[in-house]
Design a protein around this motif. Sequence first.
Motif, PDB file in Angstrom:
ATOM      1  N   GLN A   1       0.825  -1.225   0.000  1.00  0.00           N
ATOM      2  CA  GLN A   1       0.000   0.000   0.000  1.00  0.00           C
ATOM      3  C   GLN A   1       0.850   1.262   0.000  1.00  0.00           C
ATOM      4  O   GLN A   1       0.355   2.355   0.299  1.00  0.00           O
ATOM      5  N   GLN A   2       2.118   1.127  -0.388  1.00  0.00           N
ATOM      6  CA  GLN A   2       3.009   2.290  -0.437  1.00  0.00           C
ATOM      7  C   GLN A   2       3.743   2.366  -1.772  1.00  0.00           C
ATOM      8  O   GLN A   2       4.945   2.612  -1.824  1.00  0.00           O
ATOM      9  N   LEU A   3       2.997   2.174  -2.856  1.00  0.00           N
ATOM     10  CA  LEU A   3       3.597   2.140  -4.188  1.00  0.00           C
ATOM     11  C   LEU A   3       2.966   3.197  -5.094  1.00  0.00           C
ATOM     12  O   LEU A   3       1.741   3.310  -5.163  1.00  0.00           O
ATOM     13  N   GLY A   4       3.804   3.956  -5.768  1.00  0.00           N
ATOM     14  CA  GLY A   4       3.316   4.875  -6.782  1.00  0.00           C
ATOM     15  C   GLY A   4       3.130   4.170  -8.109  1.00  0.00           C
ATOM     16  O   GLY A   4       3.854   3.230  -8.438  1.00  0.00           O
ATOM     17  N   LEU A   5       2.144   4.620  -8.891  1.00  0.00           N
ATOM     18  CA  LEU A   5       1.897   4.038 -10.202  1.00  0.00           C
ATOM     19  C   LEU A   5       1.484   5.130 -11.181  1.00  0.00           C
ATOM     20  O   LEU A   5       0.937   6.159 -10.783  1.00  0.00           O
ATOM     21  N   TRP A   6       1.765   4.909 -12.461  1.00  0.00           N
ATOM     22  CA  TRP A   6       1.548   5.944 -13.475  1.00  0.00           C
ATOM     23  C   TRP A   6       1.375   5.315 -14.848  1.00  0.00           C
ATOM     24  O   TRP A   6       1.759   4.158 -15.066  1.00  0.00           O
ATOM     25  N   LEU A   7       0.805   6.082 -15.763  1.00  0.00           N
ATOM     26  CA  LEU A   7       0.640   5.624 -17.141  1.00  0.00           C
ATOM     27  C   LEU A   7       0.639   6.823 -18.076  1.00  0.00           C
ATOM     28  O   LEU A   7      -0.009   7.841 -17.804  1.00  0.00           O
ATOM     29  N   ASP A   8       1.387   6.703 -19.181  1.00  0.00           N
ATOM     30  CA  ASP A   8       1.422   7.711 -20.239  1.00  0.00           C
ATOM     31  C   ASP A   8       0.816   7.123 -21.510  1.00  0.00           C
ATOM     32  O   ASP A   8       0.959   5.927 -21.786  1.00  0.00           O
ATOM     33  N   VAL A   9       0.164   7.976 -22.293  1.00  0.00           N
ATOM     34  CA  VAL A   9      -0.274   7.609 -23.645  1.00  0.00           C
ATOM     35  C   VAL A   9       0.345   8.614 -24.605  1.00  0.00           C
ATOM     36  O   VAL A   9       0.141   9.822 -24.456  1.00  0.00           O
ATOM     37  N   ASN A  10       1.132   8.111 -25.544  1.00  0.00           N
ATOM     38  CA  ASN A  10       1.813   8.965 -26.520  1.00  0.00           C
ATOM     39  C   ASN A  10       2.626  10.060 -25.837  1.00  0.00           C
ATOM     40  O   ASN A  10       2.675  11.205 -26.290  1.00  0.00           O
ATOM     41  N   GLY A  11       3.265   9.694 -24.727  1.00  0.00           N
ATOM     42  CA  GLY A  11       4.128  10.631 -24.028  1.00  0.00           C
ATOM     43  C   GLY A  11       3.422  11.600 -23.118  1.00  0.00           C
ATOM     44  O   GLY A  11       4.073  12.427 -22.465  1.00  0.00           O
ATOM     45  N   VAL A  12       2.094  11.523 -23.021  1.00  0.00           N
ATOM     46  CA  VAL A  12       1.312  12.413 -22.157  1.00  0.00           C
ATOM     47  C   VAL A  12       0.909  11.660 -20.907  1.00  0.00           C
ATOM     48  O   VAL A  12       0.306  10.573 -20.991  1.00  0.00           O
ATOM     49  N   ARG A  13       1.242  12.199 -19.746  1.00  0.00           N
ATOM     50  CA  ARG A  13       0.866  11.549 -18.491  1.00  0.00           C
ATOM     51  C   ARG A  13      -0.650  11.584 -18.322  1.00  0.00           C
ATOM     52  O   ARG A  13      -1.264  12.639 -18.292  1.00  0.00           O
ATOM     53  N   ARG A  14      -1.257  10.408 -18.237  1.00  0.00           N
ATOM     54  CA  ARG A  14      -2.707  10.298 -18.070  1.00  0.00           C
ATOM     55  C   ARG A  14      -3.093   9.837 -16.670  1.00  0.00           C
ATOM     56  O   ARG A  14      -4.137  10.245 -16.158  1.00  0.00           O
ATOM     57  N   GLN A  15      -2.293   8.959 -16.065  1.00  0.00           N
ATOM     58  CA  GLN A  15      -2.625   8.461 -14.737  1.00  0.00           C
ATOM     59  C   GLN A  15      -1.434   8.643 -13.801  1.00  0.00           C
ATOM     60  O   GLN A  15      -0.295   8.353 -14.159  1.00  0.00           O
ATOM     61  N   THR A  16      -1.721   9.142 -12.628  1.00  0.00           N
ATOM     62  CA  THR A  16      -0.756   9.209 -11.538  1.00  0.00           C
ATOM     63  C   THR A  16      -1.506   8.809 -10.281  1.00  0.00           C
ATOM     64  O   THR A  16      -2.544   9.401  -9.961  1.00  0.00           O
ATOM     65  N   GLY A  17      -1.022   7.799  -9.578  1.00  0.00           N
ATOM     66  CA  GLY A  17      -1.750   7.330  -8.397  1.00  0.00           C
ATOM     67  C   GLY A  17      -0.819   6.718  -7.378  1.00  0.00           C
ATOM     68  O   GLY A  17       0.400   6.655  -7.563  1.00  0.00           O
ATOM     69  N   HIS A  18      -1.412   6.275  -6.302  1.00  0.00           N
ATOM     70  CA  HIS A  18      -0.656   5.671  -5.204  1.00  0.00           C
ATOM     71  C   HIS A  18      -1.540   4.628  -4.551  1.00  0.00           C
ATOM     72  O   HIS A  18      -2.737   4.858  -4.323  1.00  0.00           O
ATOM     73  N   THR A  19      -0.954   3.461  -4.263  1.00  0.00           N
ATOM     74  CA  THR A  19      -1.762   2.368  -3.724  1.00  0.00           C
ATOM     75  C   THR A  19      -2.304   2.656  -2.325  1.00  0.00           C
ATOM     76  O   THR A  19      -3.193   1.939  -1.862  1.00  0.00           O
ATOM     77  N   SER A  20      -1.809   3.689  -1.669  1.00  0.00           N
ATOM     78  CA  SER A  20      -2.402   4.091  -0.384  1.00  0.00           C
ATOM     79  C   SER A  20      -3.830   4.587  -0.567  1.00  0.00           C
ATOM     80  O   SER A  20      -4.587   4.671   0.407  1.00  0.00           O
ATOM     81  N   LYS A  21      -4.205   4.919  -1.808  1.00  0.00           N
ATOM     82  CA  LYS A  21      -5.554   5.412  -2.101  1.00  0.00           C
ATOM     83  C   LYS A  21      -6.536   4.280  -2.405  1.00  0.00           C
ATOM     84  O   LYS A  21      -7.716   4.546  -2.688  1.00  0.00           O
ATOM     85  N   MET A  22      -6.066   3.031  -2.371  1.00  0.00           N
ATOM     86  CA  MET A  22      -6.982   1.921  -2.608  1.00  0.00           C
ATOM     87  C   MET A  22      -8.027   1.854  -1.508  1.00  0.00           C
ATOM     88  O   MET A  22      -7.711   1.992  -0.326  1.00  0.00           O
ATOM     89  N   ILE A  23      -9.270   1.670  -1.885  1.00  0.00           N
ATOM     90  CA  ILE A  23     -10.349   1.540  -0.898  1.00  0.00           C
ATOM     91  C   ILE A  23     -10.188   0.235  -0.129  1.00  0.00           C
ATOM     92  O   ILE A  23     -10.342   0.197   1.098  1.00  0.00           O
ATOM     93  N   PHE A  24      -9.876  -0.835  -0.844  1.00  0.00           N
ATOM     94  CA  PHE A  24      -9.690  -2.153  -0.235  1.00  0.00           C
ATOM     95  C   PHE A  24      -8.244  -2.592  -0.484  1.00  0.00           C
ATOM     96  O   PHE A  24      -7.806  -2.717  -1.623  1.00  0.00           O
ATOM     97  N   SER A  25      -7.507  -2.814   0.578  1.00  0.00           N
ATOM     98  CA  SER A  25      -6.095  -3.162   0.504  1.00  0.00           C
ATOM     99  C   SER A  25      -5.901  -4.561  -0.062  1.00  0.00           C
ATOM    100  O   SER A  25      -6.846  -5.368  -0.151  1.00  0.00           O
ATOM    101  N   VAL A  26      -4.659  -4.871  -0.414  1.00  0.00           N
ATOM    102  CA  VAL A  26      -4.338  -6.226  -0.863  1.00  0.00           C
ATOM    103  C   VAL A  26      -4.743  -7.247   0.194  1.00  0.00           C
ATOM    104  O   VAL A  26      -5.364  -8.271  -0.109  1.00  0.00           O
ATOM    105  N   ALA A  27      -4.396  -6.979   1.458  1.00  0.00           N
ATOM    106  CA  ALA A  27      -4.743  -7.921   2.531  1.00  0.00           C
ATOM    107  C   ALA A  27      -6.250  -8.130   2.613  1.00  0.00           C
ATOM    108  O   ALA A  27      -6.731  -9.267   2.746  1.00  0.00           O
ATOM    109  N   TYR A  28      -7.002  -7.031   2.507  1.00  0.00           N
ATOM    110  CA  TYR A  28      -8.459  -7.174   2.590  1.00  0.00           C
ATOM    111  C   TYR A  28      -8.992  -7.958   1.394  1.00  0.00           C
ATOM    112  O   TYR A  28      -9.902  -8.784   1.539  1.00  0.00           O
ATOM    113  N   LEU A  29      -8.423  -7.732   0.215  1.00  0.00           N
ATOM    114  CA  LEU A  29      -8.903  -8.441  -0.971  1.00  0.00           C
ATOM    115  C   LEU A  29      -8.670  -9.940  -0.868  1.00  0.00           C
ATOM    116  O   LEU A  29      -9.532 -10.733  -1.250  1.00  0.00           O
ATOM    117  N   VAL A  30      -7.501 -10.349  -0.373  1.00  0.00           N
ATOM    118  CA  VAL A  30      -7.259 -11.786  -0.184  1.00  0.00           C
ATOM    119  C   VAL A  30      -8.289 -12.347   0.791  1.00  0.00           C
ATOM    120  O   VAL A  30      -8.910 -13.395   0.533  1.00  0.00           O
TER     121      VAL A  30
END
Length: 286
Positions: free
Chosen positions: A195-224
């Motif tokens: 829950q402490q990981l940054g993530l991102w995605l670009d399309v054609n060199g333009v940043r479209r997504q910037t996020g952080h797993t701390s913002k997940m509503i349901f954590s990995v532990a809860y999902l398992v």
Amino acid sequence: MKLLRFGPKGQEKPGLLDADGNVRDLSGVLVDITPQTLSPQGLVALRALDPATLPVVKSPGRLGVPFTGLGKFLAVGLNYSDHAAEAGLDAPSEPVLFTKWENCLNGPNDPVVLPKNAVKGDWEVELGFVIGKTARYVPIEDALDYVAGYCLVNDVSEREYQIERGGTWDKGKGFDTFGPVGPWLVTTDEIGDPQQLGLWLDVNGVRRQTGHTSKMIFSVAYLVHYMSQFATLKPGDLVTTGTPPGVGLGQKPPVFLKPGDVMHLGIDGLGEQTQEVRAYDTRWLD
């Protein structure tokens, strides 16, 4: 450990990435990276190896999905509060679950092929986790013990198929190539808190997504914990955990994938992927 598979499609060999960024060939030790490899016993055996004793692969070429023998490819929708908001939906009170079909699995840098008549192809950078031992009615405090490792996933989607054509979301999520996974499967000892990981995605060199797993509503532990109430999770099952805001559907106006577009995405500690989008043609699928 960073486990991977390299080589032409259908002929991949097992490998690992050493501390210096070299690909080491595991094919003298393993036939392939399978659910058995990802079991606690299998990972203990791999950790006992000295990577320096394994052959260096000077030109690994294509990378495939970092393990084989997948059982279930499960997915979580609307798992970031800010993504739910951009979709105009309330944050869910329980995880929204759907499936991605096995045929959608794709190497991390393989082309993404749009279906015939697709009009609303979309991108979703996501944290994936792979189960390492059978999980059934798992207490939340023990849940991370059932995870073998983490990986980067692009939950490619066709929004018209997903939203406008009735039934479940699955039909917009499971087309061939719609599940790029990798470049590596990173074992849990290298990640610590998922829950402490940054993530991102670009399309054609333009940043479209910037996020952080701390913002997940349901954590990995809860999902398992949660998923194990409804289905037995087994070694080799892959779960992708939802995406942060910035998907094409959420742009104003919406922006959808077209042939020639290039997606580039990554997660802290889990590597990066690059996919070129192509029009439907079976030569990219076979």
